[in-house]
Design a protein around this motif. Structure first.
Motif, PDB file in Angstrom:
ATOM      1  N   ILE A 395       0.825  -1.207   0.000  1.00 50.77           N
ATOM      2  CA  ILE A 395       0.000   0.000   0.000  1.00 50.77           C
ATOM      3  C   ILE A 395       0.857   1.255   0.000  1.00 50.77           C
ATOM      4  O   ILE A 395       0.548   2.245  -0.638  1.00 50.77           O
ATOM      5  N   PHE A 396       1.959   1.239   0.731  1.00 49.64           N
ATOM      6  CA  PHE A 396       2.866   2.384   0.848  1.00 49.64           C
ATOM      7  C   PHE A 396       2.155   3.556   1.519  1.00 49.64           C
ATOM      8  O   PHE A 396       2.145   4.681   1.029  1.00 49.64           O
ATOM      9  N   GLY A 397       1.566   3.272   2.659  1.00 48.88           N
ATOM     10  CA  GLY A 397       0.866   4.294   3.425  1.00 48.88           C
ATOM     11  C   GLY A 397       0.721   3.849   4.861  1.00 48.88           C
ATOM     12  O   GLY A 397       1.109   2.733   5.230  1.00 48.88           O
ATOM     13  N   PRO A 398       0.133   4.686   5.730  1.00 46.37           N
ATOM     14  CA  PRO A 398       0.064   4.393   7.169  1.00 46.37           C
ATOM     15  C   PRO A 398      -1.072   3.445   7.522  1.00 46.37           C
ATOM     16  O   PRO A 398      -2.026   3.809   8.218  1.00 46.37           O
ATOM     17  N   VAL A 399      -0.959   2.211   7.055  1.00 47.02           N
ATOM     18  CA  VAL A 399      -2.014   1.210   7.252  1.00 47.02           C
ATOM     19  C   VAL A 399      -1.381  -0.103   7.682  1.00 47.02           C
ATOM     20  O   VAL A 399      -0.469  -0.601   7.018  1.00 47.02           O
ATOM     21  N   VAL A 400      -1.877  -0.667   8.788  1.00 49.02           N
ATOM     22  CA  VAL A 400      -1.388  -1.959   9.248  1.00 49.02           C
ATOM     23  C   VAL A 400      -2.562  -2.900   9.456  1.00 49.02           C
ATOM     24  O   VAL A 400      -3.610  -2.509   9.971  1.00 49.02           O
ATOM     25  N   GLY A 401      -2.386  -4.137   9.017  1.00 50.06           N
ATOM     26  CA  GLY A 401      -3.365  -5.183   9.275  1.00 50.06           C
ATOM     27  C   GLY A 401      -2.864  -6.079  10.392  1.00 50.06           C
ATOM     28  O   GLY A 401      -1.691  -6.464  10.404  1.00 50.06           O
ATOM     29  N   VAL A 402      -3.733  -6.420  11.348  1.00 46.76           N
ATOM     30  CA  VAL A 402      -3.331  -7.224  12.507  1.00 46.76           C
ATOM     31  C   VAL A 402      -4.052  -8.570  12.454  1.00 46.76           C
ATOM     32  O   VAL A 402      -5.281  -8.629  12.333  1.00 46.76           O
ATOM     33  N   VAL A 403      -3.264  -9.643  12.557  1.00 47.93           N
ATOM     34  CA  VAL A 403      -3.767 -11.015  12.405  1.00 47.93           C
ATOM     35  C   VAL A 403      -3.330 -11.840  13.624  1.00 47.93           C
ATOM     36  O   VAL A 403      -2.146 -11.829  13.971  1.00 47.93           O
ATOM     37  N   PRO A 404      -4.232 -12.597  14.253  1.00 48.30           N
ATOM     38  CA  PRO A 404      -3.813 -13.483  15.344  1.00 48.30           C
ATOM     39  C   PRO A 404      -3.233 -14.793  14.800  1.00 48.30           C
ATOM     40  O   PRO A 404      -3.593 -15.229  13.702  1.00 48.30           O
ATOM     41  N   PHE A 405      -2.321 -15.387  15.567  1.00 44.65           N
ATOM     42  CA  PHE A 405      -1.819 -16.720  15.209  1.00 44.65           C
ATOM     43  C   PHE A 405      -1.726 -17.570  16.475  1.00 44.65           C
ATOM     44  O   PHE A 405      -1.608 -17.049  17.590  1.00 44.65           O
ATOM     45  N   ARG A 406      -1.755 -18.891  16.306  1.00 40.21           N
ATOM     46  CA  ARG A 406      -1.797 -19.799  17.449  1.00 40.21           C
ATOM     47  C   ARG A 406      -0.410 -20.281  17.869  1.00 40.21           C
ATOM     48  O   ARG A 406      -0.101 -20.342  19.049  1.00 40.21           O
ATOM     49  N   ASP A 407       0.408 -20.664  16.902  1.00 40.33           N
ATOM     50  CA  ASP A 407       1.704 -21.237  17.258  1.00 40.33           C
ATOM     51  C   ASP A 407       2.738 -20.897  16.192  1.00 40.33           C
ATOM     52  O   ASP A 407       2.431 -20.278  15.171  1.00 40.33           O
ATOM     53  N   GLU A 408       3.950 -21.342  16.420  1.00 42.10           N
ATOM     54  CA  GLU A 408       5.080 -21.007  15.548  1.00 42.10           C
ATOM     55  C   GLU A 408       4.905 -21.580  14.147  1.00 42.10           C
ATOM     56  O   GLU A 408       5.268 -20.939  13.158  1.00 42.10           O
ATOM     57  N   THR A 409       4.349 -22.765  14.053  1.00 41.87           N
ATOM     58  CA  THR A 409       4.155 -23.382  12.741  1.00 41.87           C
ATOM     59  C   THR A 409       3.193 -22.567  11.890  1.00 41.87           C
ATOM     60  O   THR A 409       3.458 -22.280  10.713  1.00 41.87           O
ATOM     61  N   GLU A 410       2.070 -22.170  12.491  1.00 45.10           N
ATOM     62  CA  GLU A 410       1.110 -21.348  11.761  1.00 45.10           C
ATOM     63  C   GLU A 410       1.730 -19.999  11.395  1.00 45.10           C
ATOM     64  O   GLU A 410       1.531 -19.489  10.288  1.00 45.10           O
ATOM     65  N   LEU A 411       2.487 -19.445  12.340  1.00 43.55           N
ATOM     66  CA  LEU A 411       3.105 -18.146  12.083  1.00 43.55           C
ATOM     67  C   LEU A 411       4.004 -18.181  10.854  1.00 43.55           C
ATOM     68  O   LEU A 411       3.929 -17.305   9.979  1.00 43.55           O
ATOM     69  N   MET A 412       4.878 -19.178  10.763  1.00 43.54           N
ATOM     70  CA  MET A 412       5.828 -19.218   9.653  1.00 43.54           C
ATOM     71  C   MET A 412       5.102 -19.373   8.322  1.00 43.54           C
ATOM     72  O   MET A 412       5.503 -18.771   7.313  1.00 43.54           O
ATOM     73  N   ALA A 413       4.019 -20.135   8.318  1.00 44.63           N
ATOM     74  CA  ALA A 413       3.248 -20.276   7.087  1.00 44.63           C
ATOM     75  C   ALA A 413       2.652 -18.933   6.681  1.00 44.63           C
ATOM     76  O   ALA A 413       2.665 -18.560   5.499  1.00 44.63           O
ATOM     77  N   LEU A 414       2.131 -18.174   7.654  1.00 46.68           N
ATOM     78  CA  LEU A 414       1.546 -16.863   7.366  1.00 46.68           C
ATOM     79  C   LEU A 414       2.611 -15.863   6.930  1.00 46.68           C
ATOM     80  O   LEU A 414       2.445 -15.125   5.958  1.00 46.68           O
ATOM     81  N   ALA A 415       3.718 -15.816   7.656  1.00 46.21           N
ATOM     82  CA  ALA A 415       4.768 -14.834   7.381  1.00 46.21           C
ATOM     83  C   ALA A 415       5.326 -14.994   5.975  1.00 46.21           C
ATOM     84  O   ALA A 415       5.582 -13.995   5.278  1.00 46.21           O
TER      85      ALA A 415
END
Length: 503
Positions: A395-415
């Motif tokens: 976007i290149f602007g002052p906007v952040v999306g916040v997403v919950p994650f459960r564990d490290e495995t899910e996090l790495m897939a999302l990241a």
């Protein structure tokens, strides 16, 4: 030589070629706008292919001229030291020009321009450290060695968000090695690069070593990237434009250094001081009004602290001071372009339509003093998903999306579920977890318990659609030099002309 914004205001800024100001052959100029009031404040020459050719020929001539080509590496370093002194002397004026051009905070531009001399000094010291190797071979009567050499005329296309800081990262090593340069700055922010050209000439660099052509990317940029005498392209900007430039370079079999877009993951685990992590997330996405390719615009928060984190992030965002970029109290200034403001509004709309919750922001400020400028409130879209369009595209602007994650495995897939790979950040007290993340995330730069911390000694650059090639440290010296192998036979023997000598 007056390098102040006041001197530039209302002027027509011509090209800088071979240490002289040169008017466009077409006579065309385009306006540059002040983002705080959407009014033009100077005009810049609009280059065509013929103007670009004039600049490239000047650079080509300078590259072959003994005044530059036969200059020793140590003497090139001395020129860079003089340039560092001049940039330091004029840092405040250059910072003021950039703030007027792109609307970034004056205090941030001061910080960038006061740091720039250190980069020139670093590469000045590197000028006579670029060396080859003696290579052991299985022939006792043969000397085999390598040389590092300059490559020739380098075309640079610089962006509008931090023009001189990002240009310095490629320009300083290029000059240290002995190349010559033609720069096409963004048509929206050309004034500081033209001012720098004056300082480069004053430092004593020979005519034609550094040249500036200004104008639209579709004309001036296209001509530069297609020019037969440009041997390498350095580009910082959008991925879409990078693809076009890479195609032009590939058609001529020349290489590129590309720093392109980003959609960086910024991760928060529940074992950290949440206030410190919130501060890091704010720095990662709202500094520079989000107009930075390394913005941590995808924020992933461990589920156990998700609600508390979002609450604190909203509270901290609410306290961000929006205002004129020259006001020392301002923390968030305007966006640089009207088109950028429209894009931000469009993507926030996409996020809400896709089901994200608007936690704060999502509109232009309501204050009358800011009504004419391209301002947008810092925006938090909570309960987002990684597959939402505003989470996929830069976007290149002052906007952040916040997403919950459960564990490290899910996090790495999302990241790693992104087309980009420029930067990433993680907040955790668990050093094992932090190191696993650093190893496994697809990002050229990884920050642990910090974000948006830069050093010109460190190599940086992206993976995937964030580009290729490195800037910073010794790695960038390899980018802008070529390696030559030299073989000397001192045996005095006559060899069989039809058999390659392997021993």
């Amino acid at each position: 030589m007056d390098l102040t914004a006041r001197a530039i205001e209302g002027s027509r800024q011509d090209f800088y070629i071979a240490n002289e100001r040169v008017a466009p052959k077409s006579g065309r100029y385009i306006p540059s706008y002040d983002p705080t009031n959407a009014e033009p404040w100077y005009e810049v020459a609009d280059a065509g292919a013929e103007d670009v050719d004039t600049a490239v020929q000047a650079a080509k001539k300078a590259f072959a001229d003994p005044a530059w080509r036969r200059l020793t590496q140590t003497d090139r370093g001395k020129l860079l030291r003089r340039l560092a002194d001049l940039v330091a002397e004029h840092a405040d004026e250059l910072a003021a020009i950039e703030t007027r051009d792109n609307g970034k905070l004056l205090k941030e531009m001061h910080a960038q321009l006061r740091a720039a001399p250190d980069s020139y000094l670093y590469f000045a010291g590197m000028a006579d450290k670029l060396q080859g190797d003696t290579v052991p071979v299985n022939k006792l009567d043969m000397l085999n060695f390598t040389l590092r050499e300059p490559i020739g005329v380098v075309g640079m296309i610089s962006p509008w968000n931090s023009p001189l800081m990002l240009l310095t990262g490629t320009l300083a090593p290029c000059l240290a090695i002995g190349n010559t340069v033609v720069v096409k700055p963004s048509e929206h922010t050309s004034a500081s690069t033209l001012a720098l050209a004056e300082l480069i000439a004053r430092a004593g660099f020979p005519a034609g070593v550094f040249n500036v052509v200004t104008g639209n990317g579709a004309t001036a940029g296209e001509a530069l990237t297609q020019h037969r005498d440009v041997v390498k392209i350095a580009f910082t900007g959008s991925t879409a434009t990078g693809r076009r430039i890479a195609a032009n370079a590939a058609s001529r079999l020349v290489s590129c250094q590309m720093e392109l877009g980003g959609k960086s993951p910024h991760v928060v685990f529940g074992d950290v001081d949440l206030d410190r992590a919130v501060n890091g997330v704010v720095a990662g996405v709202f500094a520079a009004a989000g107009q930075t390719c390394i913005a941590g615009s995808r924020c992933f928060v461990e589920a156990g602290v998700y609600e508390a984190f979002v609450e604190r992030l909203v509270e901290r965002t609410q306290r961000i001071r929006i205002g004129h970029p020259t006001d020392p109290e301002t923390e968030l200034g305007p966006l640089a372009l009207a088109a950028q403001l429209d894009k931000v509004e469009q993507y926030v709309g996409y996020g809400i339509a896709d089901g994200a919750r608007l936690a704060i922001g999502g509109r232009r400020p309501q204050r009358e003093a800011l009504a004419k400028g391209w301002y947008y409130e810092p925006t938090v879209l909570a309960d987002a998903r990684n597959d939402m369009r505003f989470m996929r595209d830069e976007i290149f602007g002052p906007v952040v999306g916040v997403v919950p994650f459960r564990d490290e495995t899910e996090l790495m897939a999302l990241a790693n579920d992104t087309n980009y790979g420029l930067a990433a950040g993680i907040w955790t007290r668990d050093i094992d977890r932090a190191m696993r993340f650093a190893r496994n995330v697809d990002a050229g730069t990884v920050w642990i318990n910090t974000y948006r911390s830069a050093a010109f000694m460190s190599p940086s650059g992206g993976f995937k659609e964030s580009g290729y090639g490195k800037r910073g440290g010794f790695e960038v010296m390899r980018e802008f030099s070529r390696l030559k192998n030299v073989v000397v036979d001192y045996s005095g023997a006559t060899q069989d002309p039809f058999v390659i000598r392997l021993r």
